[in-house]
Design a protein around this motif. Structure first.
Motif, PDB file in Angstrom:
ATOM      1  N   TYR A 254       5.311   3.668   4.137  1.00  0.00           N
ATOM      2  CA  TYR A 254       4.236   3.525   4.580  1.00  0.00           C
ATOM      3  C   TYR A 254       3.508   2.721   6.082  1.00  0.00           C
ATOM      4  N   PHE A 255       4.538   2.061   6.620  1.00  0.00           N
ATOM      5  CA  PHE A 255       4.934   1.475   7.663  1.00  0.00           C
ATOM      6  C   PHE A 255       5.025   2.683   9.211  1.00  0.00           C
ATOM      7  N   SER A 256       5.832   4.413   8.193  1.00  0.00           N
ATOM      8  CA  SER A 256       5.761   5.184   9.213  1.00  0.00           C
ATOM      9  C   SER A 256       4.333   6.041   9.359  1.00  0.00           C
ATOM     10  N   ASN A 257       4.087   5.446   8.177  1.00  0.00           N
ATOM     11  CA  ASN A 257       1.953   6.655   8.474  1.00  0.00           C
ATOM     12  C   ASN A 257       1.284   5.637   9.299  1.00  0.00           C
ATOM     13  N   LEU A 258       1.644   4.035   9.407  1.00  0.00           N
ATOM     14  CA  LEU A 258       0.578   3.503   9.897  1.00  0.00           C
ATOM     15  C   LEU A 258       1.067   4.053  11.203  1.00  0.00           C
ATOM     16  N   LYS A 259       2.317   3.797  12.369  1.00  0.00           N
ATOM     17  CA  LYS A 259       2.988   4.485  13.228  1.00  0.00           C
ATOM     18  C   LYS A 259       2.621   5.455  13.912  1.00  0.00           C
ATOM     19  N   GLN A 260       1.638   6.513  12.512  1.00  0.00           N
ATOM     20  CA  GLN A 260       1.738   7.562  13.167  1.00  0.00           C
ATOM     21  C   GLN A 260      -0.243   7.419  13.009  1.00  0.00           C
ATOM     22  N   ASN A 261      -0.666   6.627  13.304  1.00  0.00           N
ATOM     23  CA  ASN A 261      -2.253   6.043  13.086  1.00  0.00           C
ATOM     24  C   ASN A 261      -2.956   6.656  11.906  1.00  0.00           C
ATOM     25  N   LYS A 262      -2.080   6.941  10.515  1.00  0.00           N
ATOM     26  CA  LYS A 262      -2.447   7.362   9.102  1.00  0.00           C
ATOM     27  C   LYS A 262      -2.286   6.240   7.587  1.00  0.00           C
ATOM     28  N   GLY A 263      -3.497   5.193   8.765  1.00  0.00           N
ATOM     29  CA  GLY A 263      -3.114   4.095   7.551  1.00  0.00           C
ATOM     30  C   GLY A 263      -4.717   4.319   7.181  1.00  0.00           C
ATOM     31  N   LEU A 264      -5.077   4.380   5.651  1.00  0.00           N
ATOM     32  CA  LEU A 264      -6.256   4.386   5.244  1.00  0.00           C
ATOM     33  C   LEU A 264      -6.780   3.826   5.312  1.00  0.00           C
ATOM     34  N   PHE A 265      -7.204   2.597   5.440  1.00  0.00           N
ATOM     35  CA  PHE A 265      -7.728   1.855   5.528  1.00  0.00           C
ATOM     36  C   PHE A 265      -7.835   0.707   7.036  1.00  0.00           C
ATOM     37  N   GLN A 266      -9.409   0.615   7.338  1.00  0.00           N
ATOM     38  CA  GLN A 266      -9.805  -0.442   8.836  1.00  0.00           C
ATOM     39  C   GLN A 266      -8.452  -1.268   8.963  1.00  0.00           C
TER      40      GLN A 266
ATOM     41  N   HIS B 215       0.632  -1.280   0.058  1.00  0.00           N
ATOM     42  CA  HIS B 215       0.742   0.020  -0.238  1.00  0.00           C
ATOM     43  C   HIS B 215       1.332   1.175   0.277  1.00  0.00           C
ATOM     44  N   THR B 216       2.536   0.749  -0.120  1.00  0.00           N
ATOM     45  CA  THR B 216       2.856   2.160  -0.335  1.00  0.00           C
ATOM     46  C   THR B 216       3.095   2.549  -1.500  1.00  0.00           C
ATOM     47  N   ILE B 217       2.292   1.552  -2.538  1.00  0.00           N
ATOM     48  CA  ILE B 217       2.209   2.254  -3.804  1.00  0.00           C
ATOM     49  C   ILE B 217       0.467   2.669  -3.907  1.00  0.00           C
ATOM     50  N   GLY B 218       0.273   3.583  -5.366  1.00  0.00           N
ATOM     51  CA  GLY B 218      -1.494   3.258  -5.302  1.00  0.00           C
ATOM     52  C   GLY B 218      -2.393   4.263  -4.684  1.00  0.00           C
ATOM     53  N   VAL B 219      -3.302   4.091  -4.525  1.00  0.00           N
ATOM     54  CA  VAL B 219      -5.000   4.893  -4.483  1.00  0.00           C
ATOM     55  C   VAL B 219      -5.681   4.126  -3.739  1.00  0.00           C
ATOM     56  N   GLY B 220      -6.969   5.139  -2.623  1.00  0.00           N
ATOM     57  CA  GLY B 220      -7.985   4.122  -2.267  1.00  0.00           C
ATOM     58  C   GLY B 220      -9.361   4.615  -2.831  1.00  0.00           C
ATOM     59  N   HIS B 221     -10.106   4.335  -3.189  1.00  0.00           N
ATOM     60  CA  HIS B 221     -11.281   5.076  -3.133  1.00  0.00           C
ATOM     61  C   HIS B 221     -12.357   5.268  -1.948  1.00  0.00           C
ATOM     62  N   CYS B 222     -12.775   6.540  -1.827  1.00  0.00           N
ATOM     63  CA  CYS B 222     -12.935   7.242  -0.745  1.00  0.00           C
ATOM     64  C   CYS B 222     -14.357   6.418  -0.308  1.00  0.00           C
TER      65      CYS B 222
ATOM     66  N   THR C 144     -14.152   9.934  -6.504  1.00  0.00           N
ATOM     67  CA  THR C 144     -12.858  10.193  -5.596  1.00  0.00           C
ATOM     68  C   THR C 144     -12.198   9.298  -5.068  1.00  0.00           C
ATOM     69  N   ILE C 145     -10.709   9.521  -5.519  1.00  0.00           N
ATOM     70  CA  ILE C 145      -9.297   9.016  -5.104  1.00  0.00           C
ATOM     71  C   ILE C 145      -8.147   9.193  -4.499  1.00  0.00           C
ATOM     72  N   VAL C 146      -7.713   8.342  -3.411  1.00  0.00           N
ATOM     73  CA  VAL C 146      -6.923   9.336  -2.432  1.00  0.00           C
ATOM     74  C   VAL C 146      -5.331   8.671  -2.044  1.00  0.00           C
ATOM     75  N   GLU C 147      -4.738   9.243  -2.421  1.00  0.00           N
ATOM     76  CA  GLU C 147      -2.726   8.238  -2.079  1.00  0.00           C
ATOM     77  C   GLU C 147      -2.990   7.470  -0.744  1.00  0.00           C
ATOM     78  N   MET C 148      -2.933   5.953  -0.979  1.00  0.00           N
ATOM     79  CA  MET C 148      -2.804   5.288   0.539  1.00  0.00           C
ATOM     80  C   MET C 148      -1.671   5.764   0.911  1.00  0.00           C
ATOM     81  N   ASP C 149      -0.772   6.387  -0.187  1.00  0.00           N
ATOM     82  CA  ASP C 149       0.849   6.254   0.886  1.00  0.00           C
ATOM     83  C   ASP C 149       1.265   8.357   0.447  1.00  0.00           C
ATOM     84  N   PRO C 150       0.649   9.146   1.426  1.00  0.00           N
ATOM     85  CA  PRO C 150       0.708  10.336   1.397  1.00  0.00           C
ATOM     86  C   PRO C 150       1.747  11.067   0.759  1.00  0.00           C
ATOM     87  N   GLY C 151       2.444  11.709  -0.767  1.00  0.00           N
ATOM     88  CA  GLY C 151       3.217  11.754  -0.972  1.00  0.00           C
ATOM     89  C   GLY C 151       4.419  11.593  -1.665  1.00  0.00           C
ATOM     90  N   SER C 152       3.851  10.128  -1.632  1.00  0.00           N
ATOM     91  CA  SER C 152       4.929   9.334  -1.382  1.00  0.00           C
ATOM     92  C   SER C 152       4.301   7.899  -2.530  1.00  0.00           C
TER      93      SER C 152
END
Length: 327
Positions: free
Chosen positions: A258-270, A195-202, A242-250
């Motif tokens: 992805y894992f750095s984001n996850l540790k900040q509670n910024k994982g996109l999906f449940q 999930h470090t690459i790609g997008v997710g639908h709202c 609408t689509i949103v980056e799964m790994d904002p800015g990267s």
């Protein structure tokens, strides 16, 4: 940094050599096409890289397509089959409606059929394209793809719904879903790094913003700043375009961000956030913060995933076209 990473990856691949490749997945072999179609892997890579060079969103699409294929009847290219008058195929199931890149697969298959007719399976093509597309940014293969898969002749939308892990899954259901495919919690965490690459639908995560427990509330485990940002993108629960980056800015760079984001509670999906709800899983997330470890582990888990329930030998067929079974 990128150069040192490439050197690291080459070293890892060199060290691993043939370990576990022969005999893996029951009949798969690194040199399967060496005599029958020696240019096969070169053709796959060159066409894949040509397309990725002009469309940097493709690696995420092919990685997802390969994942979705392997989780339904194994890695047999059943996700590539078109629906017929009497059958709704996997690609028309809800989890697969946003898949893309089929035209690239078709072009590669067409080229291979002209070069060595009836030799290279669509299942092998998909496994190779997933690897080659993600590897493009590094200029060297990130994992081994032993070949010799045959193509399946059955594709059902209902099976895609039943087998592909949902973005709404909690840890228990994720763990079971992966266990059903002989994948461990370790594989679950490592492969989630895709999930470090790609997008997710709202519509696959907006309940976390607006109606998490059915009472018009937000998911308390979601970073509040990130939630506010997501609300500027996904304005309502009904937004399914609408689509949103799964790994904002990267989201176009394959890395361990992805894992750095996850540790900040910024994982996109449940299903992303769920990885922090189990201590063992959370510990593995911490390990993946080390880039060297993540790349090595991702390599191993992808090689393992690529051998799920493969058809080899006299099982399956070599499709002439990836979208239809042979008549």
């Amino acid at each position: 940094m990128k150069n040192s990473l490439v050197f690291l990856l080459i070293s890892l691949i060199g060290l691993s050599g043939f370990v576990g490749v022969l005999g893996q997945g029951g009949g798969l072999n690194k040199y399967f096409y060496e005599k029958s179609c020696p240019l096969a892997e070169h053709i796959v890579q060159s066409i894949t890289w040509k397309y990725v060079a002009s469309n940097s969103t493709l690696p995420a699409k092919f990685l997802r397509m390969h994942f979705h294929d392997c989780f339904v009847r194994g890695c047999d290219a059943s996700v590539l089959l078109d629906s017929t008058a009497n059958n709704s195929a996997e690609k028309d199931a809800v989890p697969n409606k946003s898949l893309a890149g089929f035209d690239v697969i078709d072009e590669i298959k067409s080229h291979l059929e002209k070069t060595c007719p009836g030799v290279v399976s669509c299942a092998d093509i998909l496994a190779l394209v997933a690897r080659d597309s993600v590897s493009f940014q590094f200029g060297t293969p990130l994992w081994e793809v032993p070949t010799g898969r045959k193509d399946g002749i059955i594709s059902r939308a209902s099976e895609a719904l039943a087998n592909i892990p949902s973005p709404f899954f909690n840890f228990t259901t994720l763990k079971q879903s992966f266990a059903n495919k002989s994948l461990t919690v370790h594989d679950l965490v490592v492969l989630s790094g895709g999930h470090t690459i790609g997008v997710g639908h709202c519509n696959f995560f907006s309940n976390r913003l607006y109606n998490f427990t059915g009472k018009g509330d937000a998911d308390p485990s979601l970073n509040s700043t990130y939630a506010s940002f997501l609300k500027t993108k996904c304005k309502s629960l009904s937004d399914n375009t609408t689509i949103v980056e799964m790994d904002p800015g990267s989201s176009l760079s394959f890395d361990n961000n992805y894992f750095s984001n996850l540790k900040q509670n910024k994982g996109l999906f449940q299903s992303d956030a769920a990885l922090l709800t189990d201590q063992g899983s959370s510990n593995i997330v911490d390990e993946m913060l080390n880039s060297k470890i993540f790349f090595d582990e991702f390599k191993q888990s992808m090689e393992k995933m690529g051998t799920i329930e493969v058809l080899t030998g006299t099982s399956g067929e070599i499709r002439k076209k990836c979208t239809v079974i042979n008549s």
